[in-house]
Design an enzyme around this catalytic site. Structure first.
Site, mmCIF file in Angstrom:
data_model
loop_
_atom_site.group_PDB
_atom_site.id
_atom_site.type_symbol
_atom_site.label_atom_id
_atom_site.label_comp_id
_atom_site.label_asym_id
_atom_site.label_seq_id
_atom_site.Cartn_x
_atom_site.Cartn_y
_atom_site.Cartn_z
ATOM 1 N N GLU A 93 3.435 -29.278 33.777
ATOM 2 C CA GLU A 93 2.758 -30.581 33.806
ATOM 3 C C GLU A 93 3.124 -31.390 32.567
ATOM 4 O O GLU A 93 2.261 -31.915 31.880
ATOM 5 C CB GLU A 93 1.225 -30.395 33.790
ATOM 6 N N GLY A 140 4.054 -34.291 30.229
ATOM 7 C CA GLY A 140 3.870 -35.741 30.214
ATOM 8 C C GLY A 140 4.651 -36.348 29.068
ATOM 9 O O GLY A 140 5.626 -37.071 29.244
ATOM 10 N N ARG A 141 4.240 -35.996 27.847
ATOM 11 C CA ARG A 141 4.806 -36.556 26.625
ATOM 12 C C ARG A 141 6.339 -36.492 26.588
ATOM 13 O O ARG A 141 6.996 -37.490 26.302
ATOM 14 C CB ARG A 141 4.242 -35.774 25.435
ATOM 15 N N TYR A 179 -4.884 -39.960 15.224
ATOM 16 C CA TYR A 179 -4.469 -38.633 14.735
ATOM 17 C C TYR A 179 -3.661 -38.707 13.450
ATOM 18 O O TYR A 179 -3.110 -37.691 13.026
ATOM 19 C CB TYR A 179 -3.563 -37.916 15.746
ATOM 20 N N CYS A 190 -11.059 -55.064 13.161
ATOM 21 C CA CYS A 190 -11.946 -54.953 12.000
ATOM 22 C C CYS A 190 -12.293 -53.483 11.807
ATOM 23 O O CYS A 190 -13.434 -53.052 11.970
ATOM 24 C CB CYS A 190 -13.194 -55.790 12.211
ATOM 25 N N GLU A 191 -11.303 -52.712 11.539
ATOM 26 C CA GLU A 191 -11.368 -51.255 11.429
ATOM 27 C C GLU A 191 -10.230 -50.887 10.502
ATOM 28 O O GLU A 191 -9.066 -51.128 10.840
ATOM 29 C CB GLU A 191 -11.021 -50.649 12.788
HETATM 30 C C1 PLP Z 1 -2.588 -33.776 28.710
HETATM 31 C C2 PLP Z 1 -2.287 -32.734 29.690
HETATM 32 C C3 PLP Z 1 -0.968 -32.520 30.106
HETATM 33 C C4 PLP Z 1 0.199 -33.239 29.523
HETATM 34 O O1 PLP Z 1 0.413 -32.890 28.215
HETATM 35 P P1 PLP Z 1 1.709 -33.444 27.433
HETATM 36 O O2 PLP Z 1 1.420 -33.071 26.032
HETATM 37 O O3 PLP Z 1 1.716 -34.913 27.650
HETATM 38 O O4 PLP Z 1 2.882 -32.757 28.009
HETATM 39 C C5 PLP Z 1 -0.749 -31.566 31.081
HETATM 40 N N1 PLP Z 1 -1.760 -30.858 31.621
HETATM 41 C C6 PLP Z 1 -3.038 -31.038 31.233
HETATM 42 C C7 PLP Z 1 -4.094 -30.232 31.865
HETATM 43 C C8 PLP Z 1 -3.349 -31.975 30.249
HETATM 44 O O5 PLP Z 1 -4.621 -32.154 29.874
#
Ligand code: PLP
Length: 437
Positions: free
Chosen positions: A285, A287-288, A327, A354-355
């Site tokens: 899964e 994403g990044r 972060y 304003c932070e």
């Molecule tokens: C956020 C998340 C991802 C994606 O993580 P990346 O760091 O973007 O690869 C995959 N699975 C779950 C359950 C997540 O919460």
């Protein structure tokens, strides 16, 4: 990791092209590089091309793109064309996946603290449901019935002790089932009618060490063997979760996907195949790593101020990118047209909230800056626009897709003040009058 070279941060478009785009669309905006995203997706699939399906045929690997990283259906459609599915964790994310043409078991529903109606929709869509807790078996049964295919999310707790190398400490994480629970969960689910099973864990985040990534896979492979031994249940896929890291800083090395995939393959042979559990699908899964490096936030310098420190004030703010403020994350900054100038000035690069933590960079070496400079903030393709919020009445920006040949396609317009006011219930509720005068 070994022998890897630091990367160079480049921008795939020219200053002139941005100035042209700006005639119609004011900064700030995000630009996503379609060709680079596609090339990255192909590298990932090539690295894992050894993965087979449940019949032992090649092509069993799937990345379920974590929709939360870049929830734009135009992007999801591109990734789908490259063979990816969608990892969703809310009802709107399920709707986005559907809009992009991602259907049925191409969707992984990895949610937590899940409401009943979301389970019901996921079930109706035929998504793979990945349960986060043992009590969710009964909850899902009531909400939508137990599907034939079900997956469980594992939390290894103290067993996985990579200290700071992981998303905090699994023992303190709200996600997943414990070791004892997960063994029971498969048996309960089978009794309730489940016939096909998956196993999932996400125990790394922004991890760039291939060995640690492989170790997380090993942990799941060993658990699959134990599940088979103790319950007789053979899981048909293992979902490695997300967490592949990217080099935000030029001194960071890039994950060697081939090395990572080779390591997972070796572990697969040593654990899964040796114990008679092959063929088993491996999915993830990510994403990044899929979109992160291919997104750019373009912004203009509004003000340069000299106080106790020197400040560069942008027209972008945390609404457009929260990671540095949230972060302390490093995001590289390129000043268009000043790439060759010496980095001999030190600035805090700020937004207009304003932070005081609304900063994109703290004490960063940059060329001498002036109002009107065009700034590109790198690696905003994941958890960038998506995380934005409207605090202080700040509006989220547009998103563009840079297509083959360098043309820009608007894939999300910028928010207007009326979008911001749209949920208010207040007299005539047209707030745009003043702005129009
Ligand atoms: C956020 C998340 C991802 C994606 O993580 P990346 O760091 O973007 O690869 C995959 N699975 C779950 C359950 C997540 O919460």
């Amino acid at each position: 990791m070994q022998g890897a070279k630091p990367i160079t941060k480049t921008v795939p478009f020219t200053k002139a092209r941005i100035e042209e785009l700006e005639k119609r669309y004011p900064t700030p905006f995000h630009i996503y590089d379609e060709e680079a995203i596609r090339a990255g997706a192909r590298r990932l699939y090539k690295a894992f091309s050894w993965v087979t399906d449940t019949e032992g045929k090649k092509g069993g690997f799937t990345n379920f793109f974590a929709v939360k990283a870049l929830p734009n259906p135009s992007i999801l459609r591109i990734l789908h064309e490259e063979g990816m599915g969608a990892d969703c964790s809310s009802l709107p994310e399920l709707l986005l996946a559907d809009a992009a043409g991602i259907k049925g078991e191409e969707i992984m529903f990895t949610s937590n603290d899940t409401p009943a109606d979301e389970f019901a929709l996921a079930r109706k869509m035929g998504a793979v449901i990945n349960l986060d807790d043992i009590t969710h078996i009964g909850f899902l049964e009531k909400a939508a019935g137990i599907p034939r295919l079900i997956c469980f999310r594992y939390n290894p707790g103290e067993e996985y002790s990579h200290g700071n190398a992981i998303i905090g400490n699994p023992a303190e994480a709200k996600y997943g089932l414990t070791h004892d629970q997960i063994l029971k969960a498969y048996t309960i689910a089978r009794k309730k009618g489940a016939q096909r099973f998956g196993l999932h864990a996400m125990i790394v985040s922004n991890q760039r060490d291939e060995d640690i990534l492989v170790e997380a896979a090993r942990l799941l492979f060993n658990l699959a063997v134990e599940i088979k031994e103790k319950t007789g249940i053979r899981v048909e896929f293992i979902n490695l979760g997300g967490g592949i890291g990217i080099p935000y800083s030029p001194v960071d090395h890039q994950v060697d996907l081939e090395r990572y995939a080779r390591g997972v393959h070796k572990a697969y042979k040593e654990i899964i195949a040796k114990n008679g559990l092959a063929p088993m699908r491996i999915v993830m899964e990510s994403g990044r790593a899929v979109t992160g490096p291919y997104g750019y936030l373009v912004s203009r310098v509004r003000h340069v101020a000299r106080k106790h420190r020197d400040y560069v004030g942008l027209d972008a703010c945390m609404a457009n990118l929260m990671r540095p403020a949230l972060y302390g994350a490093y995001h590289h900054i390129t000043v268009l047209g000043k790439e060759k100038k010496p980095l001999d000035h030190v600035y805090d690069v700020t937004g207009s909230l304003c932070e005081n933590n609304d900063k994109f960079a703290v004490q960063r070496f940059l060329p001498a800056m002036s109002p009107g400079d065009l700034v590109v903030i790198h690696d905003t393709g994941a958890h960038g626009h998506a995380m934005g919020f409207n605090y202080n009445g700040k509006l989220r920006s547009a998103e563009f897709l840079m297509q083959k040949g360098g043309t820009f396609r608007l894939i999300r317009r910028a928010e207007t003040a009326n979008d911001y006011f749209a949920t208010l219930d207040f007299e005539g509720s047209d707030f745009s009058g003043l702005a129009r005068k």
